[in-house]
Design a protein around this motif. Sequence first.
Motif, PDB file in Angstrom:
ATOM      1  N   GLN A  68      -4.432 -19.676  24.522  1.00  0.00           N
ATOM      2  CA  GLN A  68      -3.718 -20.863  24.984  1.00  0.00           C
ATOM      3  C   GLN A  68      -2.961 -20.590  26.279  1.00  0.00           C
ATOM      4  OE1 GLN A  68       0.106 -22.761  23.406  1.00  0.00           O
ATOM      5  NE2 GLN A  68      -1.442 -24.059  22.441  1.00  0.00           N
ATOM      6  N   PHE A  69      -3.056 -21.540  27.213  1.00  0.00           N
ATOM      7  CA  PHE A  69      -2.345 -21.462  28.486  1.00  0.00           C
ATOM      8  C   PHE A  69      -1.327 -22.586  28.598  1.00  0.00           C
ATOM      9  CE2 PHE A  69      -6.367 -19.313  29.342  1.00  0.00           C
ATOM     10  CZ  PHE A  69      -5.930 -18.159  29.976  1.00  0.00           C
ATOM     11  N   LEU A  70      -0.281 -22.309  29.380  1.00  0.00           N
ATOM     12  CA  LEU A  70       0.757 -23.295  29.659  1.00  0.00           C
ATOM     13  C   LEU A  70       1.072 -23.243  31.143  1.00  0.00           C
ATOM     14  CD1 LEU A  70       4.005 -24.010  27.708  1.00  0.00           C
ATOM     15  CD2 LEU A  70       4.188 -23.280  30.080  1.00  0.00           C
ATOM     16  N   GLY A  71       1.145 -24.399  31.771  1.00  0.00           N
ATOM     17  CA  GLY A  71       1.449 -24.469  33.187  1.00  0.00           C
ATOM     18  C   GLY A  71       1.178 -25.859  33.699  1.00  0.00           C
ATOM     19  N   GLY A  97       2.688 -29.359  24.545  1.00  0.00           N
ATOM     20  CA  GLY A  97       3.564 -29.731  23.451  1.00  0.00           C
ATOM     21  C   GLY A  97       4.837 -28.929  23.334  1.00  0.00           C
ATOM     22  N   CYS A  98       4.949 -27.792  24.054  1.00  0.00           N
ATOM     23  CA  CYS A  98       6.131 -26.952  23.888  1.00  0.00           C
ATOM     24  C   CYS A  98       7.392 -27.722  24.287  1.00  0.00           C
ATOM     25  CB  CYS A  98       6.007 -25.685  24.724  1.00  0.00           C
ATOM     26  SG  CYS A  98       7.456 -24.588  24.556  1.00  0.00           S
ATOM     27  N   LYS A 105      11.707 -27.134  32.116  1.00  0.00           N
ATOM     28  CA  LYS A 105      12.323 -27.103  33.442  1.00  0.00           C
ATOM     29  C   LYS A 105      11.379 -26.549  34.496  1.00  0.00           C
ATOM     30  CE  LYS A 105      17.224 -26.839  32.168  1.00  0.00           C
ATOM     31  NZ  LYS A 105      18.434 -25.979  32.141  1.00  0.00           N
ATOM     32  N   SER A 106      10.461 -25.676  34.070  1.00  0.00           N
ATOM     33  CA  SER A 106       9.499 -25.104  35.014  1.00  0.00           C
ATOM     34  C   SER A 106       8.162 -25.855  34.972  1.00  0.00           C
ATOM     35  CB  SER A 106       9.278 -23.621  34.724  1.00  0.00           C
ATOM     36  OG  SER A 106       8.794 -23.437  33.401  1.00  0.00           O
ATOM     37  N   LEU A 112       5.089 -32.489  30.698  1.00  0.00           N
ATOM     38  CA  LEU A 112       3.930 -33.025  31.406  1.00  0.00           C
ATOM     39  C   LEU A 112       3.400 -34.308  30.763  1.00  0.00           C
ATOM     40  CD1 LEU A 112       1.938 -29.767  32.272  1.00  0.00           C
ATOM     41  CD2 LEU A 112       3.658 -30.968  33.611  1.00  0.00           C
ATOM     42  N   LEU A 113       3.883 -34.631  29.559  1.00  0.00           N
ATOM     43  CA  LEU A 113       3.467 -35.873  28.921  1.00  0.00           C
ATOM     44  C   LEU A 113       4.006 -37.096  29.662  1.00  0.00           C
ATOM     45  CD1 LEU A 113       4.012 -34.753  25.227  1.00  0.00           C
ATOM     46  CD2 LEU A 113       1.809 -35.058  26.373  1.00  0.00           C
ATOM     47  N   LYS A 114       4.910 -36.860  30.598  1.00  0.00           N
ATOM     48  CA  LYS A 114       5.373 -37.945  31.468  1.00  0.00           C
ATOM     49  C   LYS A 114       4.344 -38.277  32.542  1.00  0.00           C
ATOM     50  CE  LYS A 114      10.309 -36.661  31.204  1.00  0.00           C
ATOM     51  NZ  LYS A 114      11.489 -36.248  32.025  1.00  0.00           N
ATOM     52  N   GLU A 115       3.333 -37.417  32.713  1.00  0.00           N
ATOM     53  CA  GLU A 115       2.373 -37.547  33.804  1.00  0.00           C
ATOM     54  C   GLU A 115       0.939 -37.487  33.283  1.00  0.00           C
ATOM     55  OE1 GLU A 115       3.533 -35.251  37.448  1.00  0.00           O
ATOM     56  OE2 GLU A 115       4.866 -34.244  36.019  1.00  0.00           O
TER      57      GLU A 115
END
Length: 327
Positions: A68-71, A97-98, A105-106, A112-115
Motif C-alpha cells: 500500500q502507498f500513500l501520497g 483513508g488514513c 497535513k502533508s 484527498l477525499l476533498k479532491e
Amino acid sequence: MQIALAPMEGLVDEILRDVLTRIGGIDWCVTEFIRVSDRLLPAATYRKLAPELFAGARTCAGTPMRVQFLGSDPQCLADNAAFACTLGAPVVDLNFGCPAKTVNKSRGGAVLLKEPELLHAIVREVRRTVPAEIPVTAKMRLGFADKDGALDCARALAEGGASQIVVHARTKLEGYKPPAHWEWVARVQEAVAVPVFANGEVWTLDDWRRCREISGVDDIMLGRGLVSRPGLARQIAAVRAGERPQEMSWGELQPLLLDFWQRARRKLAPRYAPGRLKQWLAMLTRTYPEAVALFAEVRREQDCARIDRLLGMPLQEQRLPDVATFL
C-alpha cells in the motif's frame, strides 16, 4: 467472499501479519502504508515495511500480501508502485483513508477525499504505469467532514482503474467512533461496477452478520476487531463454509503471543519491544479476561527479562538479542 486483514500503520507490521494469518481465515493482507512524497524509494524501504516481498509476497502461512502507498503526487506514486512491482508486489493498493492529522497535513490519506479529480488522476496514472497484470486497488473513507462526496470519490477511483475498493464506513472527522455507516457501503456498491469491501466496527460474528445484511456486500476487511479477537476471521470463514465456528481460546493464543514477543525482541531495541507487546495486549483485553490480568502485570514493566518470565518463556530462551542487532 473474501476476508482481508486491514493495513494499520504502527500496529500490523510483518510480525503481527504473520501471527494473525497463521491463525487462519484471512484471504489477503496489506502492508502498513508506504509514504511517497518526491522521490523513488530504495529497496531498503520495502525490506523494512514489506519484507514478505522478498519471500514471494506472502506471509509464512502463505497468505498473499499487497503493498500500500500513500501520497498525492500521481507520477511519483506511479513510479514507486512500478518499482514495487519489480520487487514482486502482486497488487498495488492506494490509501485514501488514513485519518491521522500529520498525514493529512502533508496531503495524504483521507484529506484527498476533498479532491475526487485528484483521486482519479492518481489511480489512472498508477494503473497506466504498473504492468497490466498487476491489479490496482484502493481504500477510502466516506469523506473528510461529511459524506456528500462519497459516491463521487468511489466513482473516481473505479473509473481511474481501481479493480476493488475498500470502504471504511466513516468520515475522517468521525475517526474510529462508532457507529460505522454500513448503509453507505451499499450505496457505494450501487455506484460502481467493481467489488466493494466493507470495513469498520466488526468486532464479533454478530457484527459481521449485521454488516453483511446492511451493506449488502459479501467481502470484508477486518482491522481492530481482528487484532482484538484473532480468531474472528477463522470464525467467519467457518460460517462461510457451513461449519460451526469456534472461539479461539486463550490457551491457543498464548504460544502465538509468546512468539510475537520473541520476534519483537529480535526486531526492536530493548526499550521499544515492551511497547509493542503492551499495544497488542491492550487490544486483547477487549476479548480475553486473561489478557486483562496479564496486561495489568506488564503495563509498567520495561525489563525484557521480567516480561519473559511473565509470559512463561522457557528458561533457555530467556536471553537478550545480540546487541549487534541494534548497532
